[in-house]
Design a protein around this motif. Structure first.
Motif, short mmCIF file in Angstrom:
data_model
loop_
_atom_site.label_atom_id
_atom_site.label_comp_id
_atom_site.label_asym_id
_atom_site.label_seq_id
_atom_site.Cartn_x
_atom_site.Cartn_y
_atom_site.Cartn_z
N ALA A 63 46.65 9.76 -15.82
CA ALA A 63 46.65 9.79 -14.36
C ALA A 63 46.81 11.22 -13.83
CB ALA A 63 47.77 8.90 -13.81
N ALA A 64 47.64 12.00 -14.49
CA ALA A 64 47.82 13.39 -14.07
C ALA A 64 46.52 14.16 -14.22
CB ALA A 64 48.93 14.05 -14.89
N PHE A 65 45.83 14.00 -15.34
CA PHE A 65 44.58 14.72 -15.56
C PHE A 65 43.48 14.24 -14.61
CE2 PHE A 65 46.41 15.57 -19.87
CZ PHE A 65 46.51 16.94 -19.69
N VAL A 66 43.41 12.92 -14.40
CA VAL A 66 42.40 12.39 -13.47
C VAL A 66 42.63 12.93 -12.06
CG1 VAL A 66 41.66 10.28 -12.28
CG2 VAL A 66 41.86 10.29 -14.76
N ASN A 67 43.89 12.92 -11.61
CA ASN A 67 44.18 13.40 -10.26
C ASN A 67 43.97 14.90 -10.12
OD1 ASN A 67 45.22 11.27 -8.25
ND2 ASN A 67 46.11 10.68 -10.22
N LEU A 68 44.31 15.67 -11.13
CA LEU A 68 44.04 17.10 -11.08
C LEU A 68 42.54 17.39 -11.06
CD1 LEU A 68 46.74 18.56 -13.47
CD2 LEU A 68 46.57 18.91 -11.00
N ALA A 69 41.78 16.67 -11.86
CA ALA A 69 40.33 16.84 -11.85
C ALA A 69 39.75 16.43 -10.50
CB ALA A 69 39.69 16.02 -12.98
N TRP A 70 40.24 15.32 -9.97
CA TRP A 70 39.78 14.85 -8.66
C TRP A 70 40.07 15.91 -7.59
CZ3 TRP A 70 36.79 10.80 -7.55
CH2 TRP A 70 36.63 10.46 -6.22
N LEU A 71 41.25 16.45 -7.64
CA LEU A 71 41.65 17.46 -6.65
C LEU A 71 40.80 18.73 -6.77
CD1 LEU A 71 43.80 18.05 -4.47
CD2 LEU A 71 45.22 19.00 -6.26
N GLY A 72 40.49 19.12 -7.98
CA GLY A 72 39.74 20.34 -8.20
C GLY A 72 38.24 20.21 -8.03
N LEU A 73 37.70 19.01 -8.24
CA LEU A 73 36.25 18.86 -8.26
C LEU A 73 35.65 18.18 -7.04
CD1 LEU A 73 35.88 17.82 -12.02
CD2 LEU A 73 35.53 20.08 -11.00
N THR A 74 36.47 17.55 -6.21
CA THR A 74 35.93 16.86 -5.04
C THR A 74 36.71 17.24 -3.79
OG1 THR A 74 37.37 14.90 -5.11
CG2 THR A 74 35.40 14.85 -6.51
N ASP A 75 36.10 16.94 -2.66
CA ASP A 75 36.78 17.12 -1.38
C ASP A 75 37.17 15.78 -0.77
OD1 ASP A 75 36.60 19.87 -1.45
OD2 ASP A 75 34.62 19.89 -0.52
N LEU A 76 36.99 14.72 -1.53
CA LEU A 76 37.29 13.38 -1.02
C LEU A 76 38.80 13.13 -1.03
CD1 LEU A 76 34.45 11.47 -2.87
CD2 LEU A 76 34.47 12.25 -0.49
N SER A 77 39.21 12.04 -0.41
CA SER A 77 40.62 11.69 -0.31
C SER A 77 41.24 11.50 -1.70
CB SER A 77 40.77 10.38 0.48
OG SER A 77 42.10 9.93 0.44
#
Length: 90
Positions: free
Chosen positions: A57-71
């Protein structure tokens, strides 16, 4: 928590982790479990799978934060979806 300048989401996050640990401790006491072999080829218990799911979950959320501008809520949803197979097959 004013002295630490915590925000409500931060408090909810750490309270959720603490609640998960308490629930898993109660489950281990009430329903002892023998380790099982999963797709990783090593023995894991509920606690091991929780730890792996939290890391994922930590890696998914960090990747999400770094790679997208979505919520960031979408990152949480993906983390929960990733946790399901971890608890089932790992």
């Amino acid at each position: 928590m004013q002295w630490m300048a915590w925000t409500i989401p931060t408090v909810i996050f750490f309270a959720s982790i603490a609640a998960l640990l308490l629930v898993f401790t109660a489950l281990a006491i009430r329903y002892p479990e023998t380790p099982r072999h999963g797709v990783l080829g090593m023995e894991t218990t509920r606690g091991d799978r929780l730890f792996i799911a939290l890391l994922a979950a930590a890696f998914v959320n960090l990747a999400w934060l770094g790679l997208t501008d979505l919520s960031q809520w979408w990152g949480l949803v993906i983390s929960l979806i990733v946790a399901l197979p971890i608890f089932r097959w790992v």
